[in-house]
Design a protein around this motif. Structure first.
Motif, short mmCIF file in Angstrom:
data_model
loop_
_atom_site.label_atom_id
_atom_site.label_comp_id
_atom_site.label_asym_id
_atom_site.label_seq_id
_atom_site.Cartn_x
_atom_site.Cartn_y
_atom_site.Cartn_z
N UNK A 27 -33.04 -69.79 -93.51
CA UNK A 27 -32.67 -71.03 -92.83
C UNK A 27 -33.09 -72.29 -93.59
N UNK A 28 -33.63 -72.12 -94.80
CA UNK A 28 -33.95 -73.29 -95.61
C UNK A 28 -32.71 -74.15 -95.81
N UNK A 29 -32.88 -75.45 -95.80
CA UNK A 29 -31.76 -76.37 -96.03
C UNK A 29 -31.25 -76.18 -97.47
N UNK A 30 -29.96 -75.90 -97.65
CA UNK A 30 -29.43 -75.73 -99.01
C UNK A 30 -29.45 -77.05 -99.77
N UNK A 31 -29.44 -76.96 -101.09
CA UNK A 31 -29.49 -78.15 -101.93
C UNK A 31 -28.29 -79.07 -101.68
N UNK A 32 -27.15 -78.47 -101.39
CA UNK A 32 -25.91 -79.24 -101.21
C UNK A 32 -25.15 -78.72 -100.00
N UNK A 33 -24.45 -79.60 -99.33
CA UNK A 33 -23.51 -79.22 -98.29
C UNK A 33 -22.11 -79.11 -98.89
N UNK A 34 -21.21 -78.48 -98.15
CA UNK A 34 -19.85 -78.26 -98.65
C UNK A 34 -19.19 -79.57 -99.08
N UNK A 35 -19.41 -80.62 -98.30
CA UNK A 35 -18.77 -81.91 -98.61
C UNK A 35 -19.23 -82.48 -99.95
N UNK A 40 -35.20 -85.29 -111.44
CA UNK A 40 -35.57 -84.77 -110.13
C UNK A 40 -34.34 -84.37 -109.33
N UNK A 41 -34.57 -83.69 -108.21
CA UNK A 41 -33.46 -83.22 -107.37
C UNK A 41 -32.61 -84.38 -106.83
N UNK A 42 -33.18 -85.58 -106.79
CA UNK A 42 -32.43 -86.71 -106.25
C UNK A 42 -31.20 -87.07 -107.09
N UNK A 43 -31.14 -86.56 -108.31
CA UNK A 43 -29.99 -86.82 -109.18
C UNK A 43 -28.82 -85.87 -108.92
N UNK A 44 -29.06 -84.83 -108.13
CA UNK A 44 -28.05 -83.77 -108.00
C UNK A 44 -26.73 -84.28 -107.42
N UNK A 45 -26.77 -85.07 -106.38
CA UNK A 45 -25.54 -85.55 -105.75
C UNK A 45 -24.66 -86.33 -106.73
N UNK A 46 -25.30 -87.10 -107.58
CA UNK A 46 -24.56 -87.89 -108.57
C UNK A 46 -24.03 -87.01 -109.70
N UNK A 47 -24.85 -86.10 -110.19
CA UNK A 47 -24.51 -85.32 -111.37
C UNK A 47 -23.54 -84.18 -111.09
N UNK A 48 -23.51 -83.69 -109.84
CA UNK A 48 -22.65 -82.54 -109.53
C UNK A 48 -21.17 -82.87 -109.70
N UNK A 49 -20.81 -84.13 -109.58
CA UNK A 49 -19.41 -84.54 -109.68
C UNK A 49 -18.82 -84.22 -111.05
N UNK A 50 -19.64 -84.33 -112.09
CA UNK A 50 -19.15 -84.09 -113.45
C UNK A 50 -19.57 -82.73 -114.01
#
Length: 280
Positions: A205-213, A178-188
């Motif tokens: 204006x939809x909220x993007x999947x990720x912020x710059x940080x 699911x999308x909830x894994x994105x923050x963890x998986x994007x690092x690698x």
């Protein structure tokens, strides 16, 4: 000048008024002084079968297929390219020697856009979404390269269905979630591809999947949405110092492949690209 000898290429979709394909292909035909014209046809779903028969009857040389017909049109084509059959969708049809044959150039278009920027082999790729575009891109990636592929979707069950289908047809392995894994998986990750419509006009204006940080600067971010040219995801990736790829590039390169299928010629890619940017 259009005459009785002009070869007609079409577009079947519903709606088609927003399409950039006529501008792109007609610019190429004009530049090459080819006696072709590209015409969009608004085909309602209930008339798709009749439209395919009409194209054949009217000696149309080929056509693109867009939403919502890419899957259903396979039922009305006597021949389908093996790749398109495995993907389960057709976006390009060529009519030759009395036969209408379907192809899919979406995956090739997406891959060529990425190849312009970075090598793909042996990279970790995250794909957001599990719809038709995700299916085409995933198939092309797995059939062309050794990659570590992770497909994330709002409903993980749909991503798992796609995984099962791809693994069965390609004898390969991939991961889903699911999308909830994105923050963890994007690092690698090395490459992130958004195949969902999030941020597409008129929903900029939809909220993007990720912020710059949240976006590592080493990740190549490809958003298949091309209107607007800079989606929220692309803007955030740019702020993060990441390399970005506009969805317009996929549109361009799938069109390049379709042009080759219809005409047997190499198209003027720079002219097609300029026409797309000028139109937008």
């Amino acid at each position: 000048m259009i005459t009785g000898k002009t070869k007609i290429i079409g577009l079947f979709g519903n709606p088609v008024g927003h399409s950039l394909s006529p501008a792109m292909h007609n610019a190429a035909f004009n530049y090459e002084k080819m006696d072709y014209v590209y015409v969009p046809f608004n085909v309602k779903p209930e008339y798709l079968k009749e439209a395919t028969q009409g194209a054949f009857a009217l000696n149309i040389r080929g056509y693109n297929v867009t939403i919502p017909h890419k899957t259903r049109i396979i039922d009305y084509l006597p021949e389908v390219d093996p790749t398109a059959a495995l993907i389960g969708a057709v976006n390009t049809v060529k009519i030759q020697d009395g036969v209408s044959k379907g192809y899919n150039t979406d995956g090739i278009g997406a891959i060529k856009a990425i190849e312009e920027i970075t090598p793909i082999s042996n990279k970790k790729v995250i794909i957001l979404g599990a719809g038709g575009a995700s299916r085409a891109v995933s198939f092309q990636l797995l059939s062309s390269y050794e990659v570590e592929l992770l497909i994330l979707n709002r409903t993980p069950e749909k991503a798992f269905e796609l995984k099962s289908d791809l693994e069965s047809n390609l004898k390969t392995t991939l991961s889903t979630g699911g999308f909830e894994l994105l923050l963890e998986e994007i690092e690698s990750a090395d490459i992130l591809i958004n195949t969902t419509p999030r941020g597409m006009h008129p929903h900029e204006d939809d909220e993007p999947f990720l912020k710059a940080r949240d976006i590592p600067s080493h990740v190549v971010v490809n958003d298949l949405v091309y209107n607007p040219l800079e989606t929220g995801l692309i803007k955030e990736a740019t702020k993060a110092g990441a390399t970005t790829i506009s969805g317009l590039k996929m549109l361009l390169y799938q069109g390049v492949e379709a042009f080759k299928i219809w005409t047997g010629q190499e198209p003027p890619v720079d002219i097609m690209e300029k026409a797309l940017y000028d139109f937008l």
